[in-house]
Design a protein around this motif. Structure first.
Motif, PDB file in Angstrom:
ATOM      1  N   MET A  61      49.672  28.828  36.524  1.00 19.91           N
ATOM      2  CA  MET A  61      50.794  29.686  36.893  1.00 19.91           C
ATOM      3  C   MET A  61      52.051  28.882  37.215  1.00 19.91           C
ATOM      4  SD  MET A  61      50.975  32.566  39.924  1.00 19.91           S
ATOM      5  CE  MET A  61      50.932  31.341  41.246  1.00 19.91           C
ATOM      6  N   ARG A  62      51.885  27.697  37.786  1.00 24.31           N
ATOM      7  CA  ARG A  62      53.033  26.903  38.202  1.00 24.31           C
ATOM      8  C   ARG A  62      53.531  26.007  37.067  1.00 24.31           C
ATOM      9  NH1 ARG A  62      49.884  24.309  43.149  1.00 24.31           N
ATOM     10  NH2 ARG A  62      48.413  24.182  41.400  1.00 24.31           N
ATOM     11  N   ASN A  63      54.618  25.279  37.368  1.00 26.62           N
ATOM     12  CA  ASN A  63      55.128  24.298  36.427  1.00 26.62           C
ATOM     13  C   ASN A  63      54.152  23.128  36.308  1.00 26.62           C
ATOM     14  OD1 ASN A  63      57.538  25.747  36.092  1.00 26.62           O
ATOM     15  ND2 ASN A  63      58.494  24.716  37.843  1.00 26.62           N
ATOM     16  N   ASP A  64      54.360  22.316  35.307  1.00 23.92           N
ATOM     17  CA  ASP A  64      53.563  21.109  35.132  1.00 23.92           C
ATOM     18  C   ASP A  64      53.840  20.171  36.308  1.00 23.92           C
ATOM     19  OD1 ASP A  64      52.334  18.759  34.352  1.00 23.92           O
ATOM     20  OD2 ASP A  64      52.994  18.891  32.268  1.00 23.92           O
ATOM     21  N   LEU A  65      52.812  19.915  37.078  1.00 21.76           N
ATOM     22  CA  LEU A  65      52.934  19.068  38.268  1.00 21.76           C
ATOM     23  C   LEU A  65      53.547  17.717  37.933  1.00 21.76           C
ATOM     24  CD1 LEU A  65      52.067  18.548  41.295  1.00 21.76           C
ATOM     25  CD2 LEU A  65      49.949  17.629  40.353  1.00 21.76           C
ATOM     26  N   SER A 153      44.081  22.003  25.384  1.00 23.99           N
ATOM     27  CA  SER A 153      45.466  22.473  25.348  1.00 23.99           C
ATOM     28  C   SER A 153      45.861  22.929  26.749  1.00 23.99           C
ATOM     29  CB  SER A 153      45.629  23.644  24.364  1.00 23.99           C
ATOM     30  OG  SER A 153      45.267  23.256  23.064  1.00 23.99           O
ATOM     31  N   LEU A 154      47.020  22.488  27.216  1.00 23.60           N
ATOM     32  CA  LEU A 154      47.514  22.834  28.532  1.00 23.60           C
ATOM     33  C   LEU A 154      48.711  23.766  28.413  1.00 23.60           C
ATOM     34  CD1 LEU A 154      47.484  19.275  30.212  1.00 23.60           C
ATOM     35  CD2 LEU A 154      45.665  20.990  30.236  1.00 23.60           C
ATOM     36  N   TYR A 155      48.711  24.849  29.175  1.00 21.78           N
ATOM     37  CA  TYR A 155      49.809  25.812  29.188  1.00 21.78           C
ATOM     38  C   TYR A 155      50.231  26.035  30.636  1.00 21.78           C
ATOM     39  CZ  TYR A 155      47.971  26.888  24.528  1.00 21.78           C
ATOM     40  OH  TYR A 155      47.511  26.799  23.229  1.00 21.78           O
ATOM     41  N   PHE A 156      51.512  25.902  30.914  1.00 20.80           N
ATOM     42  CA  PHE A 156      52.026  26.092  32.261  1.00 20.80           C
ATOM     43  C   PHE A 156      52.936  27.315  32.326  1.00 20.80           C
ATOM     44  CE2 PHE A 156      50.291  22.277  34.081  1.00 20.80           C
ATOM     45  CZ  PHE A 156      50.120  21.449  32.991  1.00 20.80           C
ATOM     46  N   ASN A 157      53.215  27.769  33.546  1.00 18.42           N
ATOM     47  CA  ASN A 157      54.034  28.974  33.769  1.00 18.42           C
ATOM     48  C   ASN A 157      53.418  30.214  33.138  1.00 18.42           C
ATOM     49  OD1 ASN A 157      56.450  27.915  35.244  1.00 18.42           O
ATOM     50  ND2 ASN A 157      56.597  26.636  33.401  1.00 18.42           N
ATOM     51  N   HIS A 158      52.098  30.315  33.166  1.00 15.45           N
ATOM     52  CA  HIS A 158      51.386  31.487  32.648  1.00 15.45           C
ATOM     53  C   HIS A 158      50.661  32.171  33.820  1.00 15.45           C
ATOM     54  CE1 HIS A 158      52.233  29.801  28.728  1.00 15.45           C
ATOM     55  NE2 HIS A 158      51.709  30.869  28.151  1.00 15.45           N
ATOM     56  N   GLU A 159      51.046  33.385  34.103  1.00 16.26           N
ATOM     57  CA  GLU A 159      50.509  34.128  35.240  1.00 16.26           C
ATOM     58  C   GLU A 159      49.664  35.299  34.766  1.00 16.26           C
ATOM     59  OE1 GLU A 159      52.052  36.415  39.317  1.00 16.26           O
ATOM     60  OE2 GLU A 159      53.505  35.624  37.861  1.00 16.26           O
ATOM     61  N   ILE A 160      48.470  35.437  35.347  1.00 17.56           N
ATOM     62  CA  ILE A 160      47.576  36.538  34.985  1.00 17.56           C
ATOM     63  C   ILE A 160      48.153  37.859  35.477  1.00 17.56           C
ATOM     64  CG2 ILE A 160      45.312  37.569  35.433  1.00 17.56           C
ATOM     65  CD1 ILE A 160      44.096  34.863  35.484  1.00 17.56           C
ATOM     66  N   THR A 161      48.156  38.843  34.579  1.00 22.26           N
ATOM     67  CA  THR A 161      48.573  40.197  34.965  1.00 22.26           C
ATOM     68  C   THR A 161      47.381  41.147  35.036  1.00 22.26           C
ATOM     69  OG1 THR A 161      49.071  40.668  32.630  1.00 22.26           O
ATOM     70  CG2 THR A 161      50.896  39.923  34.037  1.00 22.26           C
ATOM     71  N   SER A 162      46.389  40.947  34.198  1.00 18.84           N
ATOM     72  CA  SER A 162      45.170  41.754  34.223  1.00 18.84           C
ATOM     73  C   SER A 162      44.115  41.036  33.402  1.00 18.84           C
ATOM     74  CB  SER A 162      45.413  43.162  33.648  1.00 18.84           C
ATOM     75  OG  SER A 162      45.773  43.076  32.282  1.00 18.84           O
ATOM     76  N   ASN A 174      53.977  34.694  30.015  1.00 19.10           N
ATOM     77  CA  ASN A 174      54.605  33.383  30.012  1.00 19.10           C
ATOM     78  C   ASN A 174      55.899  33.505  30.811  1.00 19.10           C
ATOM     79  OD1 ASN A 174      56.100  31.069  29.444  1.00 19.10           O
ATOM     80  ND2 ASN A 174      55.324  30.903  27.347  1.00 19.10           N
ATOM     81  N   ARG A 175      55.888  33.001  32.015  1.00 18.69           N
ATOM     82  CA  ARG A 175      57.020  33.218  32.910  1.00 18.69           C
ATOM     83  C   ARG A 175      58.270  32.468  32.464  1.00 18.69           C
ATOM     84  NH1 ARG A 175      55.217  32.734  39.092  1.00 18.69           N
ATOM     85  NH2 ARG A 175      55.086  30.520  38.549  1.00 18.69           N
ATOM     86  N   ILE A 177      59.491  32.399  29.425  1.00 18.21           N
ATOM     87  CA  ILE A 177      60.252  33.185  28.447  1.00 18.21           C
ATOM     88  C   ILE A 177      60.011  34.683  28.593  1.00 18.21           C
ATOM     89  CG2 ILE A 177      60.344  31.309  26.774  1.00 18.21           C
ATOM     90  CD1 ILE A 177      58.009  32.589  25.296  1.00 18.21           C
ATOM     91  N   GLY A 178      59.161  35.065  29.554  1.00 20.83           N
ATOM     92  CA  GLY A 178      58.904  36.478  29.788  1.00 20.83           C
ATOM     93  C   GLY A 178      58.053  37.144  28.728  1.00 20.83           C
ATOM     94  N   GLU A 179      57.278  36.373  27.986  1.00 17.01           N
ATOM     95  CA  GLU A 179      56.476  36.932  26.897  1.00 17.01           C
ATOM     96  C   GLU A 179      55.045  37.183  27.346  1.00 17.01           C
ATOM     97  OE1 GLU A 179      55.124  35.894  22.301  1.00 17.01           O
ATOM     98  OE2 GLU A 179      55.880  34.310  23.612  1.00 17.01           O
ATOM     99  N   PRO A 180      54.518  38.408  27.159  1.00 21.38           N
ATOM    100  CA  PRO A 180      53.114  38.669  27.488  1.00 21.38           C
ATOM    101  C   PRO A 180      52.191  38.126  26.404  1.00 21.38           C
ATOM    102  CG  PRO A 180      54.133  40.654  26.662  1.00 21.38           C
ATOM    103  CD  PRO A 180      55.219  39.624  26.722  1.00 21.38           C
ATOM    104  N   ILE A 181      51.030  37.636  26.824  1.00 20.47           N
ATOM    105  CA  ILE A 181      50.037  37.165  25.859  1.00 20.47           C
ATOM    106  C   ILE A 181      48.660  37.638  26.324  1.00 20.47           C
ATOM    107  CG2 ILE A 181      51.384  35.083  25.330  1.00 20.47           C
ATOM    108  CD1 ILE A 181      49.179  33.505  26.848  1.00 20.47           C
ATOM    109  N   THR A 182      47.734  37.697  25.386  1.00 21.92           N
ATOM    110  CA  THR A 182      46.332  37.985  25.697  1.00 21.92           C
ATOM    111  C   THR A 182      45.475  36.891  25.087  1.00 21.92           C
ATOM    112  OG1 THR A 182      46.693  40.369  25.739  1.00 21.92           O
ATOM    113  CG2 THR A 182      44.429  39.618  25.444  1.00 21.92           C
ATOM    114  N   VAL A 183      44.567  36.328  25.892  1.00 23.55           N
ATOM    115  CA  VAL A 183      43.667  35.287  25.388  1.00 23.55           C
ATOM    116  C   VAL A 183      42.240  35.794  25.461  1.00 23.55           C
ATOM    117  CG1 VAL A 183      45.212  33.421  26.050  1.00 23.55           C
ATOM    118  CG2 VAL A 183      43.461  34.174  27.642  1.00 23.55           C
ATOM    119  N   THR A 184      41.449  35.384  24.493  1.00 23.81           N
ATOM    120  CA  THR A 184      40.037  35.745  24.432  1.00 23.81           C
ATOM    121  C   THR A 184      39.224  34.464  24.326  1.00 23.81           C
ATOM    122  OG1 THR A 184      40.562  37.799  23.301  1.00 23.81           O
ATOM    123  CG2 THR A 184      38.279  37.065  23.206  1.00 23.81           C
TER     124      THR A 184
END
Length: 575
Positions: A61-65, A153-162, A174-175, A177-184
């Protein structure tokens, strides 16, 4: 909306890393694990899964430390001990010797009294130590190792919504750019901390029992800067000159209902943490209040805290809580580890170590159930309805892990909370120190039976629940021996005092005192080789005798001696 399926996410990952000794054919495919959280436990989990051959995606959820400036929101150093080190050794990428060279060994607690006196209390039986290690450095190191692997693969600034965790699906935004994504994924691992979004989404499908308890204390961080730059100290031929305090101790200022601790950093500074009730901290409203408090309680530390006022009033105050939950999994699709599963207060130094051990224990269960990094392709198996297990081996592994691990980490949560009382009050007690001496003597005499609680927790991999049971049993015995010694010594003194008073007293109490002296001598003699019941009887007899004799002495000694003996009896009975 962007959808991430189970295909590799990076161009450099288009040639999947196969699990060791796993077959490669058109009927199998590499499994994907989504790790939520890129903190210490999440990063280590990513390494374990990647080295086992899984395709790994980490979402934070946070930036890359590694790109952030320094922050004082969280403690900059942690206590690393046997369990954490063992888990780190379980990966091929971690060069543990180089990592430990950056840590500061701590062999003992250094207890600071109000008068400035210091007492060293060793941690281990044979020179064992725990290590003060920089949180950020360790986290960055683990992320760098994971980032270097082709199947991570590392992804930052991604917050779970459901999430639909019983289907292995997670919706995020994706906080950046404000883009929603779904991962499986084939497996979702929640390592996103005490306020875990994965745990929140897991509660309903797992029918989770959940308990969260805040204690009425907060923590506040302060800093003791270096005495001089480490390079200058080294040039003078004594690296310790960089430190104001002995760096190989965990320093404690125990003050009953609150305390301050200090852990050394490699740069010569110490991170101090004050743990205190909220109302005590809130009562300090002015610099004058602060100076009065520290001059009274932490006088020897004041000269080493040049930024005390700015840090006390400017640094955030953090809450302290315990979280217990079960189960930790749902079907064969999701599991939570680390603080997401079992947040604990920091008073045993096991939060990080326990989380690292979670990863190691989880993989032991995966191996025991024959779980591999490859599985049949979707085209080769029939569709699996929602709520059904797709991978029986993985489902069985998660279930066995969840059941077994909960027993141990629940015990560790209880131990951590209990250790707060020991650190803020017990270490300053003569009874506590006597009990430690007895425990160590018993351990020397009976090493296969009597191992002190702290030694088992910090320096072995003994399951936490076993540590709790064995440690409490040894502590009861040690306290009984201490109490018996106190009763015998004090009882003999009381009997002699009563005999003297009886001989010289012309009051009406003389006959009663003489009889009490005789009874006390008899009771004390029988207790010296008695069971716990006889010890209690002897204690009661001596207590009664004390009441008799001090009625002649006056109310002050009477209340004091009653309190001493009643405390002896209470510690013998305590669980």
């Amino acid at each position: 909306m962007t959808t991430h399926d189970t295909a590799p996410a990076r161009s450099r990952s288009t040639s999947p890393v196969r699990a060791p000794n796993s077959p490669s054919s058109s009927s199998t495919t590499q499994k994907t694990v989504v790790v939520i959280g890129a903190g210490l436990v999440g990063a280590l989990a990513a390494l374990y899964f990647a080295e086992a051959g899984w395709n790994v995606r980490v979402y934070e959820m946070r930036n890359d430390l590694r790109k952030e400036t320094f922050s004082r929101v969280r403690s900059i150093n942690l206590a690393l001990s046997h369990r954490g080190i063992t888990a780190l050794r379980g990966t091929r990428g971690v060069q543990i010797d180089k990592l430990m060279a950056l840590a500061v060994p701590m062999h003992a607690r250094m207890v600071h009294s109000r008068t400035g006196d210091q007492a060293s209390l060793p941690y281990g039986m044979d020179g064992e130590c725990i290590y003060s290690i920089d949180r950020r450095m360790l986290n960055e190191h683990l992320l760098d190792l994971a980032d270097a692997l082709p199947n991570v693969s590392l992804y930052f600034n991604h917050e779970i919504t459901s999430a639909q965790l019983d289907m292995g699906k997670v919706a995020m935004i994706n906080r950046a750019i404000g883009e929603p994504i779904t991962v499986t994924a084939d497996l979702v691992v929640g390592a996103d901390g005490a306020h875990s979004a994965v745990r929140r989404e897991l509660m309903r499908p797992a029918r989770m029992a959940f308990q969260q308890e805040y204690i009425d204390h907060a923590y506040l961080e302060l800093t003791i800067p270096a005495a001089m730059p480490p390079a200058e100290a080294a040039a003078r031929g004594n690296p310790r000159l960089a430190f104001h305090l002995d760096p190989n101790h965990l320093h404690i200022w125990p003050r009953g209902s609150y305390m301050m601790i200090a852990l050394a950093n490699p740069d010569g500074s110490f991170t101090c943490t004050m743990f205190a009730p909220w109302n005590l901290l809130d009562a300090v409203k002015t610099p004058a209040d602060l100076r009065e408090l520290f001059a009274r309680e932490f006088a020897d530390a004041v000269p080493m805290l040049p930024d005390l006022e700015a840090e006390f009033f400017g640094n955030p105050r953090g809450p302290l809580m315990t979280i217990k939950a079960k189960p930790y999994h749902v079907l064969d699709r999701a599991v939570i580890i680390g603080d997401a599963a079992h947040a604990m207060v920091p008073f045993f130094g096991q939060g990080m170590n326990c989380g690292f051990e979670d990863v190691q224990v989880l993989f032991a269960h995966l191996r025991a159930h024959g779980v591999t990094a490859t599985g049949p392709t979707s085209a080769s198996i029939p569709a699996v309805p929602r709520g059904a297990i797709k991978d029986a081996s993985l489902g069985a592994a998660l279930a066995s892990y969840s059941t077994a691990r909960h027993v141990d980490v629940a015990a560790m949560c209880d131990l951590a909370l209990a250790n707060y009382e020991e650190m803020r009050a017990g270490v300053a007690s003569r009874v506590f120190r006597a009990q430690r001496v007895v425990e160590r003597l018993l351990s020397r005499a009976l090493p296969f039976w009597a191992t002190p609680l702290y030694t088992m927790v910090a320096f072995t991999s003994t399951p936490y629940a076993e540590c709790l049971a064995r440690g409490r049993a040894l502590r009861r015995i040690a306290l009984a021996i201490v109490a018996a010694g106190g009763v015998v010594a004090l009882g003999g003194t009381v009997a002699a005092a009563m005999a003297i008073v009886a001989r010289h007293s012309r009051s009406q109490h003389a006959p009663a005192l003489a009889a009490a002296a005789a009874a006390t001598t008899t009771a004390v003699g029988s207790s010296s080789a008695s069971s716990g019941k006889l010890l209690e009887e002897a204690t009661a007899t001596v207590t009664g005798a004390v009441v008799s004799v001090v009625s002649v002495m006056g109310e002050g000694p009477r209340s004091l001696m009653e309190r001493v003996l009643e405390t002896s009896l209470r510690v013998v009975r305590r669980e």
